[in-house]
Enzyme design. Structure first.
Site, PDB file in Angstrom:
ATOM      1  CG  ASP A  44      -0.344  -1.189   1.841  1.00 63.28           C
ATOM      2  OD1 ASP A  44      -1.263  -1.381   1.024  1.00 63.28           O
ATOM      3  OD2 ASP A  44       0.544  -0.315   1.675  1.00 63.28           O
TER       4      ASP A  44
ATOM      5  CG  ASP B  89       0.642  -4.557  -0.268  1.00 63.81           C
ATOM      6  OD1 ASP B  89       1.381  -4.568  -1.266  1.00 63.81           O
ATOM      7  OD2 ASP B  89      -0.437  -3.933  -0.217  1.00 63.81           O
TER       8      ASP B  89
ATOM      9  CE  LYS C 292      -0.058  -5.080  -3.950  1.00 65.72           C
ATOM     10  NZ  LYS C 292       0.124  -3.667  -3.577  1.00 65.72           N
TER      11      LYS C 292
ATOM     12  CD  GLU D  81      -4.946   1.169  -6.221  1.00 64.22           C
ATOM     13  OE1 GLU D  81      -4.044   0.411  -5.818  1.00 64.22           O
ATOM     14  OE2 GLU D  81      -5.751   1.742  -5.452  1.00 64.22           O
TER      15      GLU D  81
HETATM   16  O1  KIV Z   1      -3.432  -3.091  -0.341  1.00 65.98           O
HETATM   17  C1  KIV Z   1      -4.177  -3.531  -1.238  1.00 65.98           C
HETATM   18  O2  KIV Z   1      -5.296  -4.032  -0.986  1.00 65.98           O
HETATM   19  C2  KIV Z   1      -3.706  -3.465  -2.616  1.00 65.98           C
HETATM   20  C3  KIV Z   1      -4.624  -3.906  -3.714  1.00 65.98           C
HETATM   21  C4  KIV Z   1      -5.821  -3.042  -3.812  1.00 65.98           C
HETATM   22  C5  KIV Z   1      -3.922  -4.050  -5.009  1.00 65.98           C
HETATM   23  O3  KIV Z   1      -2.593  -3.072  -2.834  1.00 65.98           O
HETATM   24 NA    NA Z   2      -1.515  -2.171  -1.109  1.00 59.66          NA
END
Ligand code: KIV
Ligand code: NA
Length: 264
Positions: free
Chosen positions: A45, A84, A114, A182
């Site tokens: 995202d 995501d 995710k 993170e």
């Molecule tokens: O949205 C994203 O790019 C992420 C990664 C940095 C883990 O969640």
């Molecule tokens: Na993300």
């Protein structure tokens, strides 16, 4: 060859093999990263910022991310593609999470999703896993909660580290197949990594995690002020700037197009 699966990632942890994950948001970069052997592509995202130009990940929607995800799936042939779930598409209930995840699997061809958070999303993780959707967790700095954190800063220092450890174990127990950490202290990420049997994927979490992820525009030097945890492997902003200026100058001078670019 076949796609990488969540079982391959579990096996890599058993063999103590580290692996890279990169974000991707379109078919052409997905193809390049896939052919380079990157086993997992995340349609983050973070597209909110690097594709759509918002200043946080909060505004992006499932409808915004679906076509990007479909492009990444079409452009790749080996990588596991993780979508995501954006802010507001899963927090309300397990049913909402399943509805959103099903769109990414059915309409875009994603292989996993995710979502961010620990104990507050365990019912969602359990519902998705029991419905057959592989789930990647995300703890530490969870950017969808930036308005609660009051900015982007390291998480899990001091006592909150034990909370994070508990969330990590709960996510594993709920059936998550991997966990992004993170912006957490390296020592905490190491303890989580050795305490879990599922792979951890670090971003700003030190060297001990089973995998590492970066946003590709950060890695390639497109981001003006990247975070401390970013290592730059390219200077695309400078390359694109040079190319755009050279093209503009050639058009103005008439040097482009030349004979060899012209049909007779
Ligand atoms: O949205 C994203 O790019 C992420 C990664 C940095 C883990 O969640
Ligand atoms: Na993300």
């Amino acid at each position: 060859g076949r796609r990488v699966t969540v079982r391959d990632l579990a096996a890599a942890k058993e063999r103590r093999e580290k692996w890279p994950m990169l974000t991707a948001y379109d078919a052409m970069t997905a193809r390049v990263f896939d052919e380079a052997g990157v086993p997992v592509l995340l349609v983050g995202d973070s597209a909110a910022m690097v594709v759509y130009g918002y200043d946080s990940t909060v505004p992006v929607t499932v409808d915004d991310l679906l076509p990007l995800t479909a492009g990444v799936v079409r452009g790749s042939s080996r990588a596991l593609v993780v979508a995501d779930l954006p802010f507001g598409s899963y927090q309300a209930s397990p049913a909402q999470a399943l509805e959103s995840a099903a769109r990414f699997l059915k309409e875009a061809g994603a292989h996993a999703v995710k979502l961010e958070g620990g104990r507050r999303v365990l019912p969602q993780v359990e519902a998705l896993v029991s419905a057959g959707v592989p789930v990647m967790g995300h703890l530490g700095l969870t950017p969808q909660s930036v308005n609660v954190f009051g900015g982007y800063r390291v998480q899990g220092r001091g006592e909150s580290g034990e909370e994070l450890m508990k969330d990590a174990k709960d996510l594993e127990r709920a059936g998550a197949f991997a966990l992004v950490l993170e912006c957490v202290p390296a020592e905490l990420a190491e303890r989580v990594t050795t305490s879990l049997s599922i792979p951890t994927i670090g971003i700003g979490a030190g060297p001990a995690t089973d995998a590492q992820v970066l946003v590709w525009q950060d890695l390639m030097g497109l981001t003006p002020r990247p975070a401390r945890f970013v290592k730059r492997y390219g200077d695309l902003a400078a390359d694109l700037d040079r190319a755009a200026r050279a093209f503009a100058a050639d058009v103005v001078s008439g040097a482009f197009p030349a004979q060899e670019h012209t049909y007779r």
